[in-house]
Design an enzyme around this catalytic site. Structure first.
Site, PDB file in Angstrom:
ATOM      1  N   GLY A  47       0.844  -1.189   0.000  1.00  0.00           N
ATOM      2  CA  GLY A  47       0.000   0.000   0.000  1.00  0.00           C
ATOM      3  C   GLY A  47       0.876   1.234   0.000  1.00  0.00           C
ATOM      4  O   GLY A  47       2.061   1.169   0.336  1.00  0.00           O
ATOM      5  N   GLN A  52       2.843   9.900   1.745  1.00  0.00           N
ATOM      6  CA  GLN A  52       4.200   9.330   1.761  1.00  0.00           C
ATOM      7  C   GLN A  52       5.068   9.802   0.601  1.00  0.00           C
ATOM      8  O   GLN A  52       6.283   9.628   0.644  1.00  0.00           O
ATOM      9  CB  GLN A  52       4.127   7.792   1.756  1.00  0.00           C
ATOM     10  CG  GLN A  52       3.558   7.221   3.051  1.00  0.00           C
ATOM     11  CD  GLN A  52       3.431   5.721   2.964  1.00  0.00           C
ATOM     12  OE1 GLN A  52       2.484   5.209   2.382  1.00  0.00           O
ATOM     13  NE2 GLN A  52       4.394   5.005   3.513  1.00  0.00           N
ATOM     14  N   CYS A 107       6.189  -0.230   7.634  1.00  0.00           N
ATOM     15  CA  CYS A 107       5.804   0.937   6.842  1.00  0.00           C
ATOM     16  C   CYS A 107       6.992   1.371   6.006  1.00  0.00           C
ATOM     17  O   CYS A 107       8.123   1.436   6.504  1.00  0.00           O
ATOM     18  CB  CYS A 107       5.373   2.072   7.768  1.00  0.00           C
ATOM     19  SG  CYS A 107       4.862   3.555   6.872  1.00  0.00           S
ATOM     20  N   LEU A 108       6.740   1.690   4.741  1.00  0.00           N
ATOM     21  CA  LEU A 108       7.817   2.131   3.839  1.00  0.00           C
ATOM     22  C   LEU A 108       8.452   3.431   4.333  1.00  0.00           C
ATOM     23  O   LEU A 108       9.600   3.705   4.001  1.00  0.00           O
ATOM     24  CB  LEU A 108       7.267   2.314   2.423  1.00  0.00           C
ATOM     25  CG  LEU A 108       6.751   1.031   1.745  1.00  0.00           C
ATOM     26  CD1 LEU A 108       6.033   1.371   0.451  1.00  0.00           C
ATOM     27  CD2 LEU A 108       7.900   0.061   1.497  1.00  0.00           C
ATOM     28  N   HIS A 149      -4.115   1.289   8.094  1.00  0.00           N
ATOM     29  CA  HIS A 149      -2.733   1.804   8.071  1.00  0.00           C
ATOM     30  C   HIS A 149      -2.607   2.934   7.038  1.00  0.00           C
ATOM     31  O   HIS A 149      -2.057   3.995   7.325  1.00  0.00           O
ATOM     32  CB  HIS A 149      -1.784   0.641   7.753  1.00  0.00           C
ATOM     33  CG  HIS A 149      -0.348   1.023   7.585  1.00  0.00           C
ATOM     34  ND1 HIS A 149       0.633   0.612   8.450  1.00  0.00           N
ATOM     35  CD2 HIS A 149       0.278   1.774   6.626  1.00  0.00           C
ATOM     36  CE1 HIS A 149       1.793   1.110   8.043  1.00  0.00           C
ATOM     37  NE2 HIS A 149       1.610   1.809   6.932  1.00  0.00           N
ATOM     38  N   GLU A 150      -3.154   2.700   5.829  1.00  0.00           N
ATOM     39  CA  GLU A 150      -3.044   3.722   4.771  1.00  0.00           C
ATOM     40  C   GLU A 150      -3.785   4.996   5.134  1.00  0.00           C
ATOM     41  O   GLU A 150      -3.275   6.101   4.936  1.00  0.00           O
ATOM     42  CB  GLU A 150      -3.588   3.198   3.432  1.00  0.00           C
ATOM     43  CG  GLU A 150      -2.799   2.070   2.808  1.00  0.00           C
ATOM     44  CD  GLU A 150      -1.309   2.229   2.912  1.00  0.00           C
ATOM     45  OE1 GLU A 150      -0.814   3.359   2.805  1.00  0.00           O
ATOM     46  OE2 GLU A 150      -0.630   1.215   3.112  1.00  0.00           O
ATOM     47  N   HIS A 153      -2.223   7.434   7.467  1.00  0.00           N
ATOM     48  CA  HIS A 153      -1.246   8.334   6.836  1.00  0.00           C
ATOM     49  C   HIS A 153      -1.910   9.631   6.387  1.00  0.00           C
ATOM     50  O   HIS A 153      -1.313  10.701   6.467  1.00  0.00           O
ATOM     51  CB  HIS A 153      -0.624   7.679   5.596  1.00  0.00           C
ATOM     52  CG  HIS A 153       0.515   6.732   5.875  1.00  0.00           C
ATOM     53  ND1 HIS A 153       1.666   7.120   6.502  1.00  0.00           N
ATOM     54  CD2 HIS A 153       0.675   5.414   5.577  1.00  0.00           C
ATOM     55  CE1 HIS A 153       2.499   6.084   6.586  1.00  0.00           C
ATOM     56  NE2 HIS A 153       1.914   5.031   6.030  1.00  0.00           N
TER      57      HIS A 153
HETATM   58  O1  GNR Z   1       4.114  -2.678   2.588  1.00  0.00           O
HETATM   59  C1  GNR Z   1       3.502  -2.530   3.644  1.00  0.00           C
HETATM   60  N1  GNR Z   1       3.243  -3.625   4.404  1.00  0.00           N
HETATM   61  C2  GNR Z   1       2.400  -3.596   5.507  1.00  0.00           C
HETATM   62  C3  GNR Z   1       2.425  -4.692   6.365  1.00  0.00           C
HETATM   63  C4  GNR Z   1       1.602  -4.716   7.480  1.00  0.00           C
HETATM   64  C5  GNR Z   1       0.752  -3.689   7.724  1.00  0.00           C
HETATM   65  C6  GNR Z   1       0.726  -2.580   6.891  1.00  0.00           C
HETATM   66  C7  GNR Z   1       1.539  -2.544   5.786  1.00  0.00           C
HETATM   67  S1  GNR Z   1       1.481  -1.179   4.705  1.00  0.00           S
HETATM   68  C8  GNR Z   1       3.117  -1.181   4.090  1.00  0.00           C
HETATM   69  C9  GNR Z   1       3.300  -0.120   3.026  1.00  0.00           C
HETATM   70  C10 GNR Z   1       3.104   1.243   3.645  1.00  0.00           C
HETATM   71  O2  GNR Z   1       3.900   1.777   4.370  1.00  0.00           O
HETATM   72  N2  GNR Z   1       1.973   1.825   3.409  1.00  0.00           N
HETATM   73  O3  GNR Z   1       1.671   3.004   3.976  1.00  0.00           O
HETATM   74 NI    NI Z   2       2.853   3.108   5.797  1.00  0.00          NI
END
Ligand code: GNR
Ligand code: NI
Length: 184
Positions: A47, A52, A107-108, A149-150, A153
């Site tokens: 995601g 980001q 998270c990236l 999670h997305e 952000h």
């Molecule tokens: O790649 C991603 N893997 C992930 C694993 C567990 C819970 C959430 C994520 S999202 C993350 C990519 C990202 O940072 N998206 O904002």
């Molecule tokens: Ni993230």
């Protein structure tokens, strides 16, 4: 195809609250969405939120079916254009399950940190697609985790904000140091 730079914590731009997207989409917003997908697959991640890549708009892309290693292998080591790409515009949760579930998140924008996070186990989401059509549907399991999670952000919230104060301060120290070393 354009890969954009992913902002790394700590960065004030990751704390901005993103604004709503207006329809019809402009060519500029369409190209931001295309670049977000390219950047997510390249990273690779499941995601990516516009926040980001430094764009304060309420847009996220996900592909929770994507298994980077397997897919790259089948494609001769190259990232593929799309597996099950989903684009979420102006998303809003209209219901959250009282029951919580725990998943290990990463998270990236927070490299090399993987921690268990508790979130509502299921959610109902209302969002718009690229044509401006409104949809509503329920999600559970990893989909529910990834969407929460997305969309955090988009409100300037990171998964580490949901950890203990002690863990947060250790992560902040470690990543501040990492950033300083890389900028030297
Ligand atoms: O790649 C991603 N893997 C992930 C694993 C567990 C819970 C959430 C994520 S999202 C993350 C990519 C990202 O940072 N998206 O904002
Ligand atoms: Ni993230």
């Amino acid at each position: 195809m354009a890969i954009r730079e992913i902002l790394i914590y700590p960065d004030d731009r990751l704390r901005e609250v993103a604004g709503p997207v207006e329809f019809p989409l402009t060519d500029e917003v369409r190209s931001i969405i295309q670049d977000m997908a390219d950047t997510m697959y390249d990273a690779p991640g499941v995601g990516l939120a516009a926040t980001q890549v430094g764009v304060p708009l309420r847009i996220a892309v996900t592909d929770t079916d994507w298994r980077s290693e397997e897919v790259r292998h089948e494609n001769g080591g190259e990232p593929v254009a799309a597996c099950n790409l989903k684009v979420w515009i102006n998303p809003e949760f209209t219901w959250r399950d009282a029951g919580m579930a725990t998943w290990e998140e990463g998270c990236l924008s927070v490299p090399e940190v993987y921690e268990d996070v508790d979130r509502p186990a299921a959610v109902r989401l209302r969002w718009q697609d690229m044509d401006g059509e409104t949809h509503e549907a329920d999600f559970e399991g990893f989909q529910a985790v990834a969407l929460q999670h997305e969309f955090d952000h988009l409100d300037g919230v990171l998964f580490i904000d949901r950890l203990s104060r002690l863990k947060q301060s250790m992560i902040k120290k470690r990543l501040t140091k990492r950033k300083k070393l890389q900028n030297q």
